[in-house]
Design a protein around this motif. Structure first.
Motif, short mmCIF file in Angstrom:
data_model
loop_
_atom_site.label_atom_id
_atom_site.label_comp_id
_atom_site.label_asym_id
_atom_site.label_seq_id
_atom_site.Cartn_x
_atom_site.Cartn_y
_atom_site.Cartn_z
N ALA A 158 0.84 -1.21 0.00
CA ALA A 158 0.00 0.00 0.00
C ALA A 158 0.87 1.26 0.00
N ILE A 159 1.94 1.23 0.77
CA ILE A 159 2.86 2.37 0.79
C ILE A 159 3.52 2.54 -0.57
N ASP A 160 3.89 1.42 -1.22
CA ASP A 160 4.41 1.51 -2.59
C ASP A 160 3.43 2.23 -3.50
N TYR A 161 2.15 1.90 -3.35
CA TYR A 161 1.13 2.48 -4.22
C TYR A 161 0.99 3.99 -3.97
N VAL A 162 0.94 4.37 -2.71
CA VAL A 162 0.84 5.80 -2.37
C VAL A 162 2.08 6.54 -2.87
N ASN A 163 3.24 5.93 -2.70
CA ASN A 163 4.47 6.58 -3.18
C ASN A 163 4.46 6.71 -4.70
N PHE A 164 3.88 5.74 -5.38
CA PHE A 164 3.80 5.80 -6.84
C PHE A 164 3.00 7.03 -7.27
N LEU A 165 1.87 7.26 -6.61
CA LEU A 165 1.07 8.44 -6.94
C LEU A 165 1.70 9.72 -6.42
N GLY A 166 2.37 9.63 -5.27
CA GLY A 166 2.99 10.81 -4.66
C GLY A 166 2.09 11.43 -3.63
N ILE A 167 2.51 11.44 -2.36
CA ILE A 167 1.65 11.95 -1.30
C ILE A 167 1.37 13.44 -1.47
N ASP A 168 2.32 14.19 -2.00
CA ASP A 168 2.06 15.61 -2.25
C ASP A 168 1.03 15.78 -3.36
N ASN A 169 1.11 14.96 -4.40
CA ASN A 169 0.11 15.00 -5.46
C ASN A 169 -1.28 14.67 -4.90
N ILE A 170 -1.33 13.64 -4.07
CA ILE A 170 -2.60 13.26 -3.44
C ILE A 170 -3.15 14.42 -2.63
N HIS A 171 -2.30 15.06 -1.85
CA HIS A 171 -2.75 16.17 -0.99
C HIS A 171 -3.33 17.31 -1.81
N HIS A 172 -2.64 17.70 -2.87
CA HIS A 172 -3.12 18.83 -3.67
C HIS A 172 -4.44 18.48 -4.38
N TYR A 173 -4.54 17.27 -4.89
CA TYR A 173 -5.78 16.86 -5.54
C TYR A 173 -6.94 16.86 -4.55
N GLU A 174 -6.73 16.24 -3.40
CA GLU A 174 -7.81 16.15 -2.42
C GLU A 174 -8.19 17.52 -1.87
N HIS A 175 -7.23 18.42 -1.76
CA HIS A 175 -7.55 19.76 -1.29
C HIS A 175 -8.52 20.46 -2.23
N GLN A 176 -8.25 20.38 -3.52
CA GLN A 176 -9.15 21.03 -4.47
C GLN A 176 -10.51 20.34 -4.50
N LEU A 177 -10.52 19.02 -4.33
CA LEU A 177 -11.79 18.30 -4.26
C LEU A 177 -12.58 18.74 -3.03
N LEU A 178 -11.89 18.96 -1.92
CA LEU A 178 -12.55 19.43 -0.70
C LEU A 178 -13.13 20.83 -0.89
N VAL A 179 -12.38 21.68 -1.55
CA VAL A 179 -12.88 23.03 -1.84
C VAL A 179 -14.16 22.95 -2.68
N TYR A 180 -14.12 22.10 -3.68
CA TYR A 180 -15.29 21.93 -4.56
C TYR A 180 -16.49 21.44 -3.77
N ALA A 181 -16.29 20.42 -2.97
CA ALA A 181 -17.39 19.85 -2.21
C ALA A 181 -17.95 20.86 -1.20
N THR A 182 -17.06 21.56 -0.53
CA THR A 182 -17.50 22.53 0.48
C THR A 182 -18.31 23.65 -0.16
N SER A 183 -17.87 24.09 -1.34
CA SER A 183 -18.56 25.21 -2.00
C SER A 183 -20.00 24.84 -2.35
N LEU A 184 -20.27 23.56 -2.59
CA LEU A 184 -21.62 23.13 -2.92
C LEU A 184 -22.44 22.83 -1.66
N LEU A 185 -21.84 22.14 -0.73
CA LEU A 185 -22.59 21.74 0.46
C LEU A 185 -22.99 22.94 1.31
N LYS A 186 -22.12 23.94 1.41
CA LYS A 186 -22.40 25.05 2.33
C LYS A 186 -23.60 25.89 1.88
N ASP A 187 -23.98 25.78 0.61
CA ASP A 187 -25.10 26.57 0.09
C ASP A 187 -26.42 25.83 0.10
#
Length: 628
Positions: free
Chosen positions: A511-540
């Motif tokens: 599992a760690i190999d897989y996360v490293n393959f994608l890159g934890i920083d890449n994962i973080h940036h992608y999920e952050h923007q997804l969180l922004v998107y979700a929050t912008s819809l749910l809060k309204d």
């Protein structure tokens, strides 16, 4: 054609590598030949250019980051179209959701999207003024998760993307798993596990060079962070629930497992299954190599100084209990104080309560503000010369709050206290650097980071671990036993009594190999923007209350919906194939801080998409209208 074999009768690795590269030379491909040797693999590829450019004519790009287009999570096929082939023809930007707007990182009809009132929003400095984002994902400040490391978002340059190892095969190949990294088991007298020479070419380390088949990521046909292809690595995401495609938004409870992890565990049982250490046969050598290689992968993943600081346990809960029952029992006395935060999971409260009741220790609690953030000034007031331990979460499982871990740890050390950092919710979202954080103890569970259940990690500074008496006794953890005296191994073995969860430790390494393959920083940036998107819809959504609105938070979206119980919402979402968690999330104190006994908790991972969020929001609106 004759095939070269090694003395064990298996195909020779270097021969297969040469054969594969000859084959690939005949296939149109701009990538470099792939190596069968893992240490020659390149670093994870960047996440820019994630999806094809589908902007209407005349609409400018979202912005540039070091001459690389920013991720636009909204560039996905509308759920209603039912066509997931994003690369055949011109896909569409999701339509406005019931009047709620589209992604904050998108453009509507060529105009700049403003998802918050101009008086309460700020331009995102990372996107070169090309649009506005909320002041935070919760409306109270641009997320410091993107500010904490650099003044502008830095992504790897495209030149770093060369050939990638094939770990994403869409069908089972003869091996179907991630090759192990080379690893040498210690053969010191104290840790002479077996007499066989530990050669990487034995056991599972006889890596068969895997073919580049059809996976677009590995072959370089598609961007390295194409979420729609990544989802294909997770068999369970192909499931249907109530006739609908499964949308897994219960990632804070457990994450799903990629094929590479599933195959790696199967391979262990088919080819390596044995007890580890001290044995005279080949399978013991293979099993020990695989187990200790997984320990090294964990060490590198969390940046510990030594594998001697990595103890395998059942999970974060057992790790915390180990520290309480061993270090706590030995070192705390009546009148001492333990500091915890109001954000904690029950697993980081109950063991300390039990210890406090037994030893006469006082438990003190760091308060949080109305957004769910640690109040550092109040925390500092709790510290004194009686404080012996500060134990807290890095990311709240109930609210998603990211705590200022480095500051909390440094303040604790100033008064001589030890620190325990609960990383169960952080390791799958954020880069963890324990040499930087300087925590004395750190814990996490494998199943939260796309690995198996029943396996986890306790990190402890090596000198500290060796000062602690083990809390369990048995085989594997002793140097010598007589009826009068027992001498224990040093860490980590002193804490791994009996036969451990060997196969799942190996699965955690995959599992760690897989996360490293994608890159934890890449994962973080992608999920952050997804969180922004979700929050912008749910809060309204009228009547929906978001719980946990800290500026810096990870992928958790707790909420309540006026007029409906949380169980009613969760059951209605399940009818649409959407899995969320409802209840107190084993974090009753923090929910009661907000006057609640439970919430609905969608939680995100890198295999979630804007389309998943669209379906969630549409379903909530149907629940409100009574049409669900």
């Amino acid at each position: 054609m004759s095939i070269n074999t090694n003395p064990e009768g298996l195909p020779d690795v270097r021969f297969l590598e040469e054969l594969a590269n000859k084959f690939f030379q005949e296939v149109p491909n701009t990538e470099s030949p792939i190596s069968a040797v893992p240490e020659q693999w390149p670093n994870s590829a960047p996440i820019h250019n994630t999806l094809p450019d589908t902007r209407p004519e005349g609409v400018p790009p979202l912005g540039s980051i070091n001459n690389v287009n920013a991720i636009d999570l909204s560039r996905q096929q509308s759920h209603s179209q039912g066509n997931y082939n994003h690369y055949a023809g011109e896909p569409h930007v999701p339509s406005s959701l019931a009047g709620k707007g589209i992604s904050p990182s998108a453009y509507a009809q060529g105009n700049e999207v403003n998802i918050a009132d101009p008086q309460t929003s700020l331009p995102d400095p990372h996107f070169a003024g090309q649009g506005r984002v909320p002041q935070s994902v919760a409306g109270s400040g641009i997320s410091p998760s993107l500010q904490s490391n650099t003044s502008s978002l830095q992504l790897p340059h495209s030149d770093t993307y060369q050939s990638l190892p094939e770990i994403h095969s869409l069908e089972r190949n003869p091996v179907g798993l991630v090759p192990q990294l080379p690893f040498q088991v210690s053969t010191t007298p104290e840790q002479a596990y077996y007499f066989l020479e530990n050669d990487w070419q034995t056991g599972f380390a006889k890596v068969i060079a895997q073919e580049k088949k059809n996976h677009p990521i590995a072959s370089g046909i598609k961007s390295s962070f194409d979420v729609n292809w990544i989802k294909k690595d997770f068999p369970i995401l192909q499931e249907k629930v109530n006739g609908r495609p499964l949308i897994w938004l219960d990632n804070a409870a457990t994450t799903q497992k990629p094929r590479q992890v599933i195959d790696r565990i199967s391979y262990f049982y088919e080819h390596e299954n044995s007890n580890i250490h001290r044995a005279a046969h080949e399978l013991a050598a293979r099993a020990t190599d695989a187990y200790e290689a997984a320990r090294e992968k964990v060490r590198a993943f969390i940046n510990a100084r030594s594998t001697n600081e990595v103890v395998f346990v059942r999970g974060a809960t057992e790790a915390i209990n180990l520290v309480a029952k061993s270090w706590g029992e030995q070192n705390l006395k009546e009148g001492d104080e333990i500091v915890v935060s109001n954000l904690e999971h029950h697993a980081n409260i109950v063991p300390w309560q039990q210890l406090a009741a037994k030893k006469g220790v006082k438990l003190r609690v760091i308060p949080v503000d109305d957004d769910g953030q640690i109040i550092l000034d109040e925390y500092a007031k709790l510290l004194n010369n009686r404080t012996k331990l500060v134990t807290f979460t890095q990311v709240s499982n109930a609210l998603g709050t990211v705590t200022p871990a480095k500051q909390i740890i440094d303040l604790a050390h100033q008064v001589g206290a030890k620190t325990l950092l609960d990383g169960a919710q952080s390791v799958s979202h954020l880069k963890v650097d324990l040499q930087y954080l300087n925590a004395d103890f750190f814990v996490f569970s494998g199943h939260k980071v796309f690995g198996p259940t029943g396996i986890g990690v306790l990190y402890g500074k090596e000198d500290l671990l060796n000062q602690i008496q083990p809390w369990q006794g048995g085989g594997n953890m002793i140097k010598d036993v007589t009826f009068e005296h027992t001498q224990f191994h040093p860490a980590p073995n002193r804490f791994e009594a009996g036969t451990g969860n060997i196969a799942d430790a190996v699965g955690l390494g995959a599992a760690i190999d897989y996360v490293n393959f994608l890159g934890i920083d890449n994962i973080h940036h992608y999920e952050h923007q997804l969180l922004v998107y979700a929050t912008s819809l749910l809060k309204d959504i009228p009547g929906l209350r978001l719980v946990g609105t800290a500026p810096d938070k990870a992928s958790v979206l707790s909420f309540t919906l006026k007029g409906f119980t949380n169980d009613e919402v969760g059951q209605a979402l399940n009818k649409n194939g959407i899995a969320v968690r409802t209840g107190h999330h084993c974090a009753q104190p923090i929910l009661r801080r907000f006057g609640l006994e439970s919430t609905v908790r969608p939680s995100l991972a890198f295999y979630n998409t804007c389309q998943d969020i669209d379906t969630l929001v549409e379903s909530i609106l149907k629940i409100q209208s009574g049409k669900n």
